[in-house]
Design a protein around this motif. Structure first.
Motif, PDB file in Angstrom:
ATOM      1  N   ARG A   1      70.856  50.760  84.794  1.00  0.00           N
ATOM      2  CA  ARG A   1      70.535  51.734  85.856  1.00  0.00           C
ATOM      3  C   ARG A   1      69.057  52.080  85.847  1.00  0.00           C
ATOM      4  O   ARG A   1      68.411  52.127  86.894  1.00  0.00           O
ATOM      5  N   ARG A   2      68.499  52.301  84.660  1.00  0.00           N
ATOM      6  CA  ARG A   2      67.061  52.616  84.568  1.00  0.00           C
ATOM      7  C   ARG A   2      66.216  51.441  85.040  1.00  0.00           C
ATOM      8  O   ARG A   2      65.240  51.610  85.766  1.00  0.00           O
ATOM      9  N   THR A   3      66.607  50.234  84.623  1.00  0.00           N
ATOM     10  CA  THR A   3      65.869  49.034  85.022  1.00  0.00           C
ATOM     11  C   THR A   3      65.925  48.846  86.529  1.00  0.00           C
ATOM     12  O   THR A   3      64.910  48.555  87.170  1.00  0.00           O
ATOM     13  N   ASN A   4      67.114  49.010  87.116  1.00  0.00           N
ATOM     14  CA  ASN A   4      67.256  48.876  88.562  1.00  0.00           C
ATOM     15  C   ASN A   4      66.454  49.941  89.300  1.00  0.00           C
ATOM     16  O   ASN A   4      65.838  49.661  90.326  1.00  0.00           O
ATOM     17  N   ALA A   5      66.466  51.160  88.800  1.00  0.00           N
ATOM     18  CA  ALA A   5      65.701  52.241  89.425  1.00  0.00           C
ATOM     19  C   ALA A   5      64.204  51.943  89.358  1.00  0.00           C
ATOM     20  O   ALA A   5      63.479  52.167  90.332  1.00  0.00           O
ATOM     21  N   ASP A   6      63.744  51.414  88.235  1.00  0.00           N
ATOM     22  CA  ASP A   6      62.330  51.063  88.096  1.00  0.00           C
ATOM     23  C   ASP A   6      61.960  49.936  89.061  1.00  0.00           C
ATOM     24  O   ASP A   6      60.922  49.981  89.720  1.00  0.00           O
ATOM     25  N   PHE A   7      62.826  48.932  89.170  1.00  0.00           N
ATOM     26  CA  PHE A   7      62.584  47.824  90.089  1.00  0.00           C
ATOM     27  C   PHE A   7      62.514  48.342  91.526  1.00  0.00           C
ATOM     28  O   PHE A   7      61.597  47.998  92.281  1.00  0.00           O
ATOM     29  N   ALA A   8      63.458  49.195  91.910  1.00  0.00           N
ATOM     30  CA  ALA A   8      63.477  49.754  93.265  1.00  0.00           C
ATOM     31  C   ALA A   8      62.219  50.567  93.538  1.00  0.00           C
ATOM     32  O   ALA A   8      61.638  50.486  94.627  1.00  0.00           O
ATOM     33  N   ARG A   9      61.777  51.342  92.549  1.00  0.00           N
ATOM     34  CA  ARG A   9      60.543  52.131  92.714  1.00  0.00           C
ATOM     35  C   ARG A   9      59.355  51.216  92.950  1.00  0.00           C
ATOM     36  O   ARG A   9      58.529  51.457  93.831  1.00  0.00           O
ATOM     37  N   ARG A  10      59.278  50.136  92.203  1.00  0.00           N
ATOM     38  CA  ARG A  10      58.165  49.198  92.358  1.00  0.00           C
ATOM     39  C   ARG A  10      58.212  48.508  93.727  1.00  0.00           C
ATOM     40  O   ARG A  10      57.193  48.329  94.376  1.00  0.00           O
ATOM     41  N   VAL A  11      59.404  48.138  94.172  1.00  0.00           N
ATOM     42  CA  VAL A  11      59.536  47.486  95.477  1.00  0.00           C
ATOM     43  C   VAL A  11      59.119  48.451  96.588  1.00  0.00           C
ATOM     44  O   VAL A  11      58.394  48.072  97.518  1.00  0.00           O
ATOM     45  N   ARG A  12      59.553  49.701  96.494  1.00  0.00           N
ATOM     46  CA  ARG A  12      59.173  50.693  97.516  1.00  0.00           C
ATOM     47  C   ARG A  12      57.669  50.934  97.559  1.00  0.00           C
ATOM     48  O   ARG A  12      57.137  51.331  98.589  1.00  0.00           O
TER      49      ARG A  12
ATOM     50  N   PRO B   1      51.104  35.406  90.494  1.00  0.00           N
ATOM     51  CA  PRO B   1      50.653  34.446  89.480  1.00  0.00           C
ATOM     52  C   PRO B   1      51.411  33.112  89.528  1.00  0.00           C
ATOM     53  O   PRO B   1      50.912  32.098  89.058  1.00  0.00           O
ATOM     54  N   CYS B   2      52.608  33.113  90.108  1.00  0.00           N
ATOM     55  CA  CYS B   2      53.365  31.867  90.302  1.00  0.00           C
ATOM     56  C   CYS B   2      52.930  31.277  91.642  1.00  0.00           C
ATOM     57  O   CYS B   2      53.231  31.838  92.694  1.00  0.00           O
ATOM     58  N   ALA B   3      52.245  30.163  91.616  1.00  0.00           N
ATOM     59  CA  ALA B   3      51.610  29.614  92.815  1.00  0.00           C
ATOM     60  C   ALA B   3      52.568  29.387  93.978  1.00  0.00           C
ATOM     61  O   ALA B   3      52.188  29.538  95.134  1.00  0.00           O
ATOM     62  N   GLU B   4      53.821  29.032  93.710  1.00  0.00           N
ATOM     63  CA  GLU B   4      54.771  28.724  94.786  1.00  0.00           C
ATOM     64  C   GLU B   4      55.413  29.975  95.391  1.00  0.00           C
ATOM     65  O   GLU B   4      56.145  29.878  96.367  1.00  0.00           O
ATOM     66  N   TRP B   5      55.182  31.137  94.818  1.00  0.00           N
ATOM     67  CA  TRP B   5      55.883  32.359  95.213  1.00  0.00           C
ATOM     68  C   TRP B   5      54.922  33.390  95.775  1.00  0.00           C
ATOM     69  O   TRP B   5      53.906  33.698  95.150  1.00  0.00           O
ATOM     70  N   ASP B   6      55.259  33.950  96.943  1.00  0.00           N
ATOM     71  CA  ASP B   6      54.526  35.122  97.413  1.00  0.00           C
ATOM     72  C   ASP B   6      55.318  36.356  96.968  1.00  0.00           C
ATOM     73  O   ASP B   6      56.372  36.241  96.328  1.00  0.00           O
ATOM     74  N   VAL B   7      54.821  37.537  97.290  1.00  0.00           N
ATOM     75  CA  VAL B   7      55.479  38.767  96.842  1.00  0.00           C
ATOM     76  C   VAL B   7      56.913  38.832  97.369  1.00  0.00           C
ATOM     77  O   VAL B   7      57.837  39.171  96.637  1.00  0.00           O
ATOM     78  N   ARG B   8      57.128  38.483  98.640  1.00  0.00           N
ATOM     79  CA  ARG B   8      58.470  38.549  99.226  1.00  0.00           C
ATOM     80  C   ARG B   8      59.455  37.656  98.457  1.00  0.00           C
ATOM     81  O   ARG B   8      60.564  38.062  98.122  1.00  0.00           O
TER      82      ARG B   8
ATOM     83  N   PRO C   1      53.264  47.549 103.307  1.00  0.00           N
ATOM     84  CA  PRO C   1      53.794  46.605 104.293  1.00  0.00           C
ATOM     85  C   PRO C   1      52.979  45.317 104.451  1.00  0.00           C
ATOM     86  O   PRO C   1      53.544  44.245 104.592  1.00  0.00           O
ATOM     87  N   GLY C   2      51.690  45.388 104.398  1.00  0.00           N
ATOM     88  CA  GLY C   2      50.855  44.210 104.596  1.00  0.00           C
ATOM     89  C   GLY C   2      50.704  43.318 103.372  1.00  0.00           C
ATOM     90  O   GLY C   2      50.004  42.304 103.417  1.00  0.00           O
ATOM     91  N   ARG C   3      51.383  43.661 102.274  1.00  0.00           N
ATOM     92  CA  ARG C   3      51.191  42.927 101.015  1.00  0.00           C
ATOM     93  C   ARG C   3      52.308  41.939 100.694  1.00  0.00           C
ATOM     94  O   ARG C   3      52.250  41.230  99.694  1.00  0.00           O
ATOM     95  N   TRP C   4      53.357  41.848 101.524  1.00  0.00           N
ATOM     96  CA  TRP C   4      54.509  41.007 101.213  1.00  0.00           C
ATOM     97  C   TRP C   4      54.174  39.523 101.157  1.00  0.00           C
ATOM     98  O   TRP C   4      54.852  38.759 100.484  1.00  0.00           O
TER      99      TRP C   4
END
Length: 63
Positions: free
Chosen positions: A7-18, A30-37, A22-25
């Motif tokens: 629950r704490r880990t999920n809450a932390d992940f959700a906080r970071r995602v929020r 650091p993983c070249a094949e992956w954007d933030v989205r 908007p313009g940063r997705w």
């Protein structure tokens, strides 16, 4: 104890995602094949994996 940690880990992940502006997705990660989205979507999609065997077991035979 494990569930409290999850629950704490999920809450932390959700906080970071929020906190992603908007313009940063489409920003690179650091993983070249992956954007933030893609990076955020990966673990978000993983949450459904434990239920996948149950869905497969009840899938129509025409699939």
């Amino acid at each position: 104890m494990l569930f409290a940690h999850l629950r704490r880990t999920n809450a932390d992940f959700a906080r970071r995602v929020r906190s992603i502006e908007p313009g940063r997705w489409a920003d690179p990660t650091p993983c070249a094949e992956w954007d933030v989205r893609a990076l955020v979507s990966h673990p978000a999609g993983e949450r459904d994996l434990p239920a996948a065997p149950a869905r497969v077991a009840t899938a129509p035979s025409s699939w």
